[in-house]
Design a protein around this motif. Structure first.
Motif, short mmCIF file in Angstrom:
data_model
loop_
_atom_site.label_atom_id
_atom_site.label_comp_id
_atom_site.label_asym_id
_atom_site.label_seq_id
_atom_site.Cartn_x
_atom_site.Cartn_y
_atom_site.Cartn_z
N LYS A 136 -9.39 -6.98 7.82
CA LYS A 136 -9.11 -8.06 6.88
C LYS A 136 -8.55 -7.53 5.57
O LYS A 136 -7.81 -8.24 4.87
N PHE A 137 -8.91 -6.29 5.22
CA PHE A 137 -8.45 -5.72 3.96
C PHE A 137 -7.47 -4.57 4.16
O PHE A 137 -6.47 -4.47 3.46
N ILE A 138 -7.76 -3.68 5.12
CA ILE A 138 -6.89 -2.53 5.36
C ILE A 138 -5.74 -2.95 6.26
O ILE A 138 -5.96 -3.43 7.37
N VAL A 139 -4.51 -2.76 5.80
CA VAL A 139 -3.32 -3.15 6.55
C VAL A 139 -2.85 -1.97 7.39
O VAL A 139 -2.62 -0.87 6.87
N GLY A 140 -2.69 -2.17 8.71
CA GLY A 140 -2.22 -1.09 9.58
C GLY A 140 -3.24 0.04 9.64
O GLY A 140 -4.45 -0.18 9.67
N GLN A 141 -2.72 1.28 9.68
CA GLN A 141 -3.55 2.50 9.70
C GLN A 141 -4.63 2.41 10.78
O GLN A 141 -5.80 2.76 10.57
N GLN A 142 -4.21 1.99 11.97
CA GLN A 142 -5.16 1.79 13.06
C GLN A 142 -5.85 3.08 13.46
O GLN A 142 -7.07 3.10 13.67
N GLU A 191 2.58 -7.04 3.47
CA GLU A 191 1.22 -7.55 3.65
C GLU A 191 0.25 -6.91 2.65
O GLU A 191 -0.66 -7.57 2.15
N ILE A 192 0.47 -5.62 2.33
CA ILE A 192 -0.37 -4.94 1.33
C ILE A 192 -0.24 -5.64 -0.02
O ILE A 192 -1.24 -5.89 -0.71
N ILE A 193 0.99 -6.00 -0.40
CA ILE A 193 1.22 -6.68 -1.68
C ILE A 193 0.52 -8.04 -1.69
O ILE A 193 -0.13 -8.42 -2.67
N LEU A 194 0.64 -8.77 -0.59
CA LEU A 194 0.03 -10.10 -0.53
C LEU A 194 -1.49 -10.04 -0.65
O LEU A 194 -2.12 -10.90 -1.26
N ARG A 195 -2.09 -9.01 -0.06
CA ARG A 195 -3.55 -8.91 -0.07
C ARG A 195 -4.09 -8.35 -1.38
O ARG A 195 -5.22 -8.66 -1.76
N THR A 196 -3.33 -7.52 -2.05
CA THR A 196 -3.86 -6.81 -3.23
C THR A 196 -3.43 -7.40 -4.55
O THR A 196 -4.05 -7.10 -5.59
N THR A 197 -2.38 -8.22 -4.58
CA THR A 197 -1.90 -8.76 -5.86
C THR A 197 -2.02 -10.28 -5.93
O THR A 197 -1.58 -10.88 -6.91
N GLY A 198 -2.58 -10.89 -4.90
CA GLY A 198 -2.74 -12.34 -4.89
C GLY A 198 -3.90 -12.79 -5.76
O GLY A 198 -4.72 -11.99 -6.21
N PRO A 199 -3.99 -14.09 -6.01
CA PRO A 199 -5.05 -14.61 -6.89
C PRO A 199 -6.44 -14.60 -6.27
O PRO A 199 -7.44 -14.59 -6.97
N THR A 200 -6.50 -14.59 -4.93
CA THR A 200 -7.80 -14.66 -4.25
C THR A 200 -8.13 -13.30 -3.62
O THR A 200 -7.42 -12.84 -2.73
N PRO A 201 -9.19 -12.65 -4.08
CA PRO A 201 -9.57 -11.36 -3.48
C PRO A 201 -10.07 -11.53 -2.06
O PRO A 201 -10.64 -12.57 -1.70
N VAL A 202 -9.84 -10.50 -1.24
CA VAL A 202 -10.30 -10.54 0.14
C VAL A 202 -11.81 -10.29 0.18
O VAL A 202 -12.30 -9.29 -0.36
N ALA A 203 -12.53 -11.20 0.80
CA ALA A 203 -14.00 -11.07 0.89
C ALA A 203 -14.37 -10.24 2.12
O ALA A 203 -13.92 -10.53 3.23
N ILE A 204 -15.18 -9.21 1.91
CA ILE A 204 -15.63 -8.34 2.99
C ILE A 204 -17.09 -8.66 3.31
O ILE A 204 -17.94 -8.68 2.41
#
Length: 330
Positions: A24-30, A192-205
């Motif tokens: 949900k937070f880490i993009v790629g890097q499988q 996708e990294i930009i969308l997850r890290t610079t958006g107004p809503t933080p990703v909840a883990i």
């Protein structure tokens, strides 16, 4: 007491949820995510090599949050001292005015430790970390203290900045269960990294597991069944990494030193961890082939002839996997 099939299935499903939550937070890097989890399950440590800014810190921090483990980050620098890692005893005065030594724990006593740019510290400081990794204890002023359970170290190296660094010797790199390469993200992943890290809503883990469950999973990994022919195949792979073998002589001439017993142990332990995450009770040939590169790439040293020819370790392991056949002794 052996675990039941239902417990294995439940653990596998829970580990699948862990992987999804990290995604949900880490993009790629499988590969980095999977082999970090394999290393934790196998009760080992991992060496991560990648350029700056690719999310090494966020990867290990996210894993620690999902697994509900304590986290610490050590930024290695040339002036870092062993006591900065392990902690030290300081003199304190109590309410009665009496003085006594009190031990202040260093960051190594966390359950998950990110050793950032380990090759920037001096060998003396590197050895303090590696000793704690290998012995699971720290001795200060004659008193031995045990590490937390579980205990996982992810050490990072920067492959491009070599000035002012102290590369780990091959004998010390051998202490790491696997070496993970962190590639540069694709274009779609960058967006996708930009969308997850610079958006107004933080990703909840969400927290999925805890320390007690992870220790149970580590015990389950040990109970995964591996057939004799799978062990023989892994032995043949490790034996083929040496320059004096005859079956793959066309490329083995480029090898100065091959893998030792720790490489074989790493292959088996990582393969068992992969089998558990896949929901199987036994190790398959695909498990061994999948973990071979991360388990062996830091344990094979290319000679001068190989370096002159532009031979890389991963390419050699690929040829090894093609040449060594299951059931055929090297």
């Amino acid at each position: 007491m052996p675990f039941s099939p239902e417990q294995f299935k439940e653990m596998s499903e829970q580990l699948g949820t862990v992987r999804e939550e990290i995604g949900k937070f880490i993009v790629g890097q499988q590969e980095a995510v999977e082999f970090s989890l394999y290393s934790i399950l196998a009760d080992g440590h991992a060496l991560l090599e990648g350029l700056p800014g690719l999310g090494k810190t966020m990867l290990i921090r996210t894993i620690s949050e999902v697994l509900d483990l304590s986290f610490s980050r050590i930024q290695f620098t040339p002036d870092l001292m062993p006591a900065d890692i392990t902690g030290t005893s300081i003199l304190e005065r109590n309410e009665q005015g009496m003085q006594r030594f009190v031990f202040k724990e260093g960051p190594i006593f966390s359950q998950m430790v990110l050793a950032d740019e380990i090759n920037r510290a001096t060998p003396k400081t590197q050895s303090a970390l590696l000793e704690a990794m290998g012995e699971q204890t720290v001795t200060v002023l004659g008193e031995t203290r045990k590490m937390a359970k579980p205990f996982f170290v992810l050490a990072t190296q920067n492959p491009i900045e070599m000035e002012g660094t102290y590369p780990l010797p091959e004998a010390q790199m051998d202490r790491f269960l696997c070496k993970i390469l962190l590639p540069y993200p694709k274009k779609s992943e960058l967006k996708e990294i930009i969308l997850r890290t610079t958006g107004p809503t933080p990703v909840a883990i969400q927290k999925v597991m805890d320390a007690e469950t992870i220790v149970m999973a580590q015990q389950m990994v040990k109970e995964i069944v591996i057939a004799d022919d799978m062990i023989d195949y892994a032995v043949d792979l490790v034996a083929a990494t040496h320059h004096n073998n005859t079956s793959v002589d066309e490329w083995s001439k480029y090898v100065q030193y091959g893998s030792g017993p720790r490489g074989l142990q790493s292959i088996i332990r990582l393969a068992k961890a992969r089998a558990l995450m896949a929901g199987r009770f036994h190790v398959s040939i695909a498990d061994i082939k999948t973990v071979a590169k991360p388990a062996l790439r830091h344990r094979i040293l290319i000679n001068y002839e190989g370096e002159a020819e532009g031979v890389d370790v991963d390419g050699l392991i690929t040829k090894l996997l093609e040449d060594v056949r299951q059931g055929a002794s090297v």
